[in-house]
Design an enzyme around this catalytic site. Structure first.
Site, mmCIF file in Angstrom:
data_model
loop_
_atom_site.group_PDB
_atom_site.id
_atom_site.type_symbol
_atom_site.label_atom_id
_atom_site.label_comp_id
_atom_site.label_asym_id
_atom_site.label_seq_id
_atom_site.Cartn_x
_atom_site.Cartn_y
_atom_site.Cartn_z
ATOM 1 N N HIS A 196 0.818 -1.205 0.000
ATOM 2 C CA HIS A 196 0.000 0.000 0.000
ATOM 3 C C HIS A 196 0.855 1.260 0.000
ATOM 4 C CE1 HIS A 196 -3.763 2.151 0.626
ATOM 5 N NE2 HIS A 196 -3.191 2.845 1.580
ATOM 6 N N HIS B 157 -10.038 3.344 -1.094
ATOM 7 C CA HIS B 157 -10.255 2.877 0.274
ATOM 8 C C HIS B 157 -11.095 1.601 0.202
ATOM 9 C CE1 HIS B 157 -9.793 4.743 4.496
ATOM 10 N NE2 HIS B 157 -8.634 4.718 3.896
ATOM 11 N N ASN B 158 -10.593 0.662 -0.617
ATOM 12 C CA ASN B 158 -11.351 -0.546 -0.925
ATOM 13 C C ASN B 158 -11.444 -1.508 0.258
ATOM 14 O OD1 ASN B 158 -11.351 0.541 -3.516
ATOM 15 N ND2 ASN B 158 -9.610 -0.691 -4.185
ATOM 16 N N GLN C 51 -10.147 3.134 10.175
ATOM 17 C CA GLN C 51 -10.075 4.407 10.879
ATOM 18 C C GLN C 51 -11.491 4.954 11.144
ATOM 19 O OE1 GLN C 51 -9.011 3.742 7.784
ATOM 20 N NE2 GLN C 51 -6.843 4.190 7.552
ATOM 21 N N ASP D 289 0.029 14.911 5.152
ATOM 22 C CA ASP D 289 -1.078 14.247 5.820
ATOM 23 C C ASP D 289 -0.597 12.964 6.484
ATOM 24 O OD1 ASP D 289 -3.563 12.946 6.389
ATOM 25 O OD2 ASP D 289 -3.505 12.031 4.404
ATOM 26 N N GLN E 256 -7.497 9.809 12.222
ATOM 27 C CA GLN E 256 -7.717 10.754 11.129
ATOM 28 C C GLN E 256 -7.509 12.211 11.553
ATOM 29 O OE1 GLN E 256 -8.969 9.435 7.660
ATOM 30 N NE2 GLN E 256 -7.508 8.212 8.826
ATOM 31 N N GLY F 132 -1.706 9.524 -8.460
ATOM 32 C CA GLY F 132 -2.689 8.447 -8.412
ATOM 33 C C GLY F 132 -2.408 7.479 -7.291
ATOM 34 N N ASN F 133 -2.852 6.255 -7.503
ATOM 35 C CA ASN F 133 -2.847 5.271 -6.431
ATOM 36 C C ASN F 133 -2.872 3.882 -7.054
ATOM 37 O OD1 ASN F 133 -5.234 3.726 -4.421
ATOM 38 N ND2 ASN F 133 -3.296 4.346 -3.556
ATOM 39 N N SER G 104 -4.000 -0.018 -5.912
ATOM 40 C CA SER G 104 -4.639 -0.861 -4.897
ATOM 41 C C SER G 104 -4.616 -2.301 -5.392
ATOM 42 C CB SER G 104 -6.081 -0.409 -4.643
ATOM 43 O OG SER G 104 -6.727 -1.285 -3.732
#
Length: 740
Positions: free
Chosen positions: A49, A95-96, A240, A268, A314, A532-533, A535
């Site tokens: 991740h 956030h799968n 979270q 963050d 968070q 991007g991301n 997963s």
């Protein structure tokens, strides 16, 4: 009293997601056995991740620079210059895994995380879009997931005060055990005031700002780097818990602090929490960092160094301030009733030094944490792919009643109205939204200018399953085409690559091919990928999701007043079809709905034709010739025409004649790239014809708007003649009937 740390062993390392080889590599890097706290740092920072161990080798192939790019991959978000001194900042994240375990908080904190990615860059978030995937909504368990996810998105976004302006929801059995929750956020910032996640300036103070730390979300990054089994529900503590009201305060405090000039860098605390920030920020700057964990604001007693570092509570940020201006920062955050506590300082490096109550608990080289191993494993196409592609949809029976087939298609959950979800979202807070959800792209004004930005997000897992390279390229083209249909000139891409386990050669092949396809399309359309991301491990009990690259595109309208929408505006307008005739039922929504099959071959994609078709549509919009522009995608031309008839404020019918030659279901419901429906006022038809001649694209007039029916003729035969009321009823209720 802090409990004693467990003894570090290979079994413990494996339980935290590390392999035996990775554990040996840690020992070699440290030249000793790691402590439990140090092992926790490595397990989080080296998780898939956080580290992209299997995907980075492919991501390097993507185009990442361009004349408008102010910030590419590697920061909290990407940034594109849009002129007039403004930049648009945007990114999509997944956030799968959390959303499957706890749908409401999983989705809500996904929204919170992407909002923070945007405002850590100094930008004010102005829009959220979400791309969601679920199993069959007829299944009560799936409905629970849908309800929880949509409620979580709406709760966080609405309370925070950022409009959700668009997105998509699709369904397939492969998502039953692994829903996808991809959230994109867009913000605006002055181009010369972009902030970055850097720890620069030896001796500068390191501040913890925002919410207090608890035990929620520990091992969240590790959980998101593993597949699920029948015990997935037991991982609920790794999800979270969000507080959007605190996040709103954090936004205002951060932007105010940035305006003082006292902020050097900011990041963050997302995946892996404090562990991630304290290693990534100095790694980007070639520095080190020293932190004292006992100074971290805590909402639970007796938290260990391991828990404090890995908590994913968070609404928290790590901020590097300018030395000597500490009191300014404290005053700003105190005004917003938020913690701002100095927990350390930037050092010359090369180590991250972590102390707890004065005792050193983790002296680790920053480079060791930031440079996770990269894997180049063998990959190959799956054995079953040739058989899937060999399916001939034209060997299957035609519908007996094409009108009924169209109504069934428009009433399927995939094509039906998603108003049930959109009406839960505040779509207009901030009064920037010019085009609400329901058209090809959303459009938002840039206040103080005549400009607007158009945003869209798209993906098609079935197409990627059958041809990962072409299917992923088509996802880029469709998202860009949707932006073009709104009148926007596409400027940049963010993507979220959702796949199964990369440890399976066929999944890794899908990923490699999809990235290649995205790269090819982006280069052809001159679209840099600015962030991007990825997963991975989206599978449960061995069942992987459809390979689902999701692509978000941001474009620019020089004149906000010149935007276009997808619905017909009045009777008597000519209707044109831009683009090639080549379509296929392979991988189509029609093939799945009518025959429950995923197979066949996709229609060919010519990227140069795609580029010219989009440019022609934008030119028609810019010249004031197009009264409606609508992308042809799922459901083919028949579905696109039906949507143009019924999705506006008033229903407008249409009569269309299409050439015979191919089978009627392929002509009407076949899907293919580079196709756009355009309506033009009859008296301006000659101007439009001249413009199309200059554009050098395939196109034809196909019909005229008017009446209260959709009539579709193939050759000399009328094959569809359906009242618009029937189409609209099916379309409005096709998804909502499951959720009401």
């Amino acid at each position: 009293m802090t409990p004693a740390e467990p003894k570090v062993t290979l079994d413990l390392a494996r339980s935290l997601g590390l392999t035996a080889e990775e554990y040996d590599r840690i020992i070699q890097q440290l030249r000793r056995e790691p402590s439990y706290t140090e092992l926790g740092l490595f397990s989080a920072l080296w998780s898939e991740h956080c580290a992209y161990k299997h995907s980075r080798v492919f991501l390097r192939r993507l185009p990442q620079s361009g004349r408008h790019v102010l910030q590419g991959p590697g920061e909290n978000a990407g940034a594109i210059d849009i002129g007039d001194g403004w930049a648009v900042v945007f990114k999509v994240e997944s956030h799968n895994h959390p959303s499957f375990i706890e749908p409401f908080q999983g989705a809500a904190t996904g929204v919170g995380g992407i909002l923070r990615d945007i405002f850590t860059m100094g930008a004010r978030p102005i829009a959220i879009l979400d791309s969601l995937r679920f199993g069959d909504p007829a299944d009560p368990r799936v409905r629970r997931l849908i309800d929880g996810v949509v409620s979580g998105i709406s709760w966080y976004g609405n309370c925070f005060g950022c409009p959700t302006v668009g997105g998509e929801i699709a369904f397939a059995p492969e998502y039953t055990g692994n829903p996808l929750v991809n959230v994109m956020c867009v913000g605006l910032v002055r181009a010369d005031r972009i902030f970055r996640a850097r720890a620069e300036g030896v001796g500068n103070p390191v501040f913890y700002v925002g919410n207090k730390t608890g035990r929620d979300g520990i091992h969240g990054a590790t959980m998101a780097s593993a597949t699920f089994d029948e015990r997935a529900e037991e991982r609920r503590p790794t999800v979270q818990v969000g507080d959007p009201f605190t996040e709103k305060l954090l936004l205002e405090a951060c932007l105010e602090a940035m305006a003082t000039g006292a902020v050097v860098g900011i990041q963050d605390m997302g995946a892996a929490g404090l562990a991630c920030c304290t290693s990534e920020m100095p790694a980007r700057s070639g520095t080190g960092m020293s932190v004292e964990l006992s100074a971290v604001p805590q909402r639970e007693e007796g938290m260990t160094p391991y828990e404090l570092l890995l908590s994913e509570s968070q609404e928290r940020m790590l901020l590097v301030g300018a030395r000597g201006r500490e009191d300014e920062l404290r005053r700003v955050f105190a005004h917003w009733e938020l913690d701002a506590v100095q927990i350390g300082e930037v050092t010359a490096g090369p180590d991250l030094i972590v102390r707890h109550r004065g005792d050193q608990v983790a002296p680790v080289p920053v480079a060791a944490l930031a440079e996770a191993p990269l894997y180049e494993k063998p990959y190959a196409p799956p054995d079953w792919l040739a058989e899937r592609r060999a399916l001939d949809p034209l060997a299957l029976p035609e519908p007996a009643d094409y009108g009924a087939a169209l109504i069934e298609l428009m009433g399927s959950p995939a094509l039906a109205s998603k108003e049930w979800a959109f009406r839960q979202y505040d779509q207009q807070v901030g009064i920037n939204t010019l085009v609400l959800p329901g058209s090809d792209a959303s459009v938002l004004r840039v206040k103080g200018t005549r400009r607007a930005i158009a945003v869209a997000i798209d993906g098609n897992g079935r197409q990627v399953l059958l041809d990962p390279r072409a299917g992923a390229a088509m996802a880029v083209c469709e998202a860009a085409r949707n932006v073009s249909c709104a009148g926007g000139r596409p400027l940049g891409v963010t993507d979220c690559l959702n796949f199964g386990s990369p440890e399976r050669p066929e999944i890794l092949w899908q990923l490699a091919e999809a990235v290649e396809g995205i790269g090819q399309a982006c280069r052809a359309l001159d679209l840099p990928v600015v962030g991007g991301n990825v997963s991975l491990y989206n599978e449960t009990l061995g069942q992987a999701i459809l390979p689902t690259p999701i692509v978000g595109v941001v474009g620019l309208l020089d004149e906000a007043a010149g935007l276009s929408t997808q619905w017909f505006k009045a009777a008597g307008h000519r209707v044109a079809l831009l683009g090639p005739d080549a379509v296929s039922l392979g991988g189509s929504e029609y093939l799945w709905l009518r025959h429950r099959q995923v197979g066949g071959r996709l229609a060919p994609l010519d990227l140069e034709v795609e580029r010219r078709v989009q440019a022609a549509a934008r030119a028609a919009i810019g010249a004031g010739l197009a009264t409606a522009t609508h992308d042809c995608s799922e459901g083919g031309l028949a579905a696109a025409l039906a949507e143009a008839c019924v999705t506006g404020k008033v229903r407008v019918g249409c009569e269309v004649t299409l050439p015979a030659g191919a089978r009627r279901d392929q002509v009407l419901f076949g899907e293919g790239p580079s196709r756009i429906v355009v309506s033009v006022e009859a008296e301006r038809a000659r101007e439009f014809e001249a413009l199309m001649a200059e554009s050098a694209i395939p196109w034809r007039w196909v019909g005229t708007t008017g009446g209260d029916r959709l009539r579709l003729q193939v050759g000399t035969e009328t094959v569809v003649s359906v009242e618009l009321g029937q189409i609209e009823h099916a379309w409005r209720n096709g998804f909502e009937r499951h959720m009401a």
